[in-house]
Design a protein around this motif. Sequence first.
Motif, mmCIF file in Angstrom:
data_model
loop_
_atom_site.group_PDB
_atom_site.id
_atom_site.type_symbol
_atom_site.label_atom_id
_atom_site.label_comp_id
_atom_site.label_asym_id
_atom_site.label_seq_id
_atom_site.Cartn_x
_atom_site.Cartn_y
_atom_site.Cartn_z
ATOM 1 N N VAL A 139 0.720 -1.183 -0.217
ATOM 2 C CA VAL A 139 0.035 0.043 -0.084
ATOM 3 C C VAL A 139 0.830 1.257 0.205
ATOM 4 O O VAL A 139 1.540 1.594 0.743
ATOM 5 N N GLU A 179 1.295 5.175 0.552
ATOM 6 C CA GLU A 179 0.461 6.429 0.864
ATOM 7 C C GLU A 179 1.052 7.525 0.372
ATOM 8 O O GLU A 179 2.340 7.964 0.288
ATOM 9 N N SER A 187 1.997 11.733 2.859
ATOM 10 C CA SER A 187 1.777 11.074 4.137
ATOM 11 C C SER A 187 1.837 12.116 5.183
ATOM 12 O O SER A 187 1.346 11.864 6.432
ATOM 13 N N VAL A 246 0.010 6.547 8.455
ATOM 14 C CA VAL A 246 0.293 5.189 8.020
ATOM 15 C C VAL A 246 0.728 4.359 8.959
ATOM 16 O O VAL A 246 0.761 3.076 9.113
ATOM 17 N N ALA A 299 -0.927 0.811 9.410
ATOM 18 C CA ALA A 299 -0.298 -0.444 9.572
ATOM 19 C C ALA A 299 -0.342 -1.307 10.865
ATOM 20 O O ALA A 299 -0.306 -2.645 10.817
ATOM 21 N N TRP A 348 3.429 -1.289 3.923
ATOM 22 C CA TRP A 348 3.035 -0.050 3.746
ATOM 23 C C TRP A 348 4.260 0.812 3.349
ATOM 24 O O TRP A 348 5.275 0.827 3.950
ATOM 25 N N VAL A 369 6.235 -1.206 8.133
ATOM 26 C CA VAL A 369 6.050 0.196 7.370
ATOM 27 C C VAL A 369 7.654 0.316 6.709
ATOM 28 O O VAL A 369 8.552 0.455 7.550
#
Length: 214
Positions: free
Chosen positions: A46, A48, A51, A57, A61, A69, A94
């Motif tokens: 995914v 973003e 951000s 995020v 996550a 992410w 992340v």
Amino acid sequence: MTDRPAPWEPGSGPAAAGKRHAPATERNRDAILAVLRDELPSSGLVLEVASGSGQHVVHFAAALPALDWQPSDPDPAALVSIESWRQEVGLPNVRPPLRLDASADWPVERADAILCVNMVHISPWEATLGLMKGAGAVLPPGGLLYLYGPYLRENVETAPSNLAFDASLKARDPQWGLRRVEDVIAAAEGEGLVLRRLLEMPANNLSLIFRRRD
């Protein structure tokens, strides 16, 4: 009243250096997450776009650990804040933030879904056009593009607070301002993205759910 681009507040905690805190994020993150649970794939990457502070995020996550992410932002100070939040939460799903300008070439070749929260009205229209072009290029067939924020709609009365917000944005930068949903849809369709759902959200905001055409 709609979310405002409130002044950043300094963060706190062990990774506070450069960390920003946006109060609006804490107000809207759970409502957005409820929509994402229904729309995101069960696994995959995914991206973003825009951000900002990085609060969204890490929140998403933590709630959706099966997804990978990738945060991004064009602002170097935002990238520092995102990394501070990432270091503080220590989530393995992340990735380090990327510098990504929606209106320029993207440093990403593929993503299974793309999120963009509260960027369209606080950026030049070229950024939205770039977002659609980039999403059309990196998403697979059926891939999600999720937008959240305040918009104008034909034949739908606009809340007075949103009209005041639009005026304040244009006073700050003539290239900013609330966009017409119809214009956003047209820009998306030109890049192979089709609006599948439009959801009313708290504080006079909308969720726009696009899918990459098969």
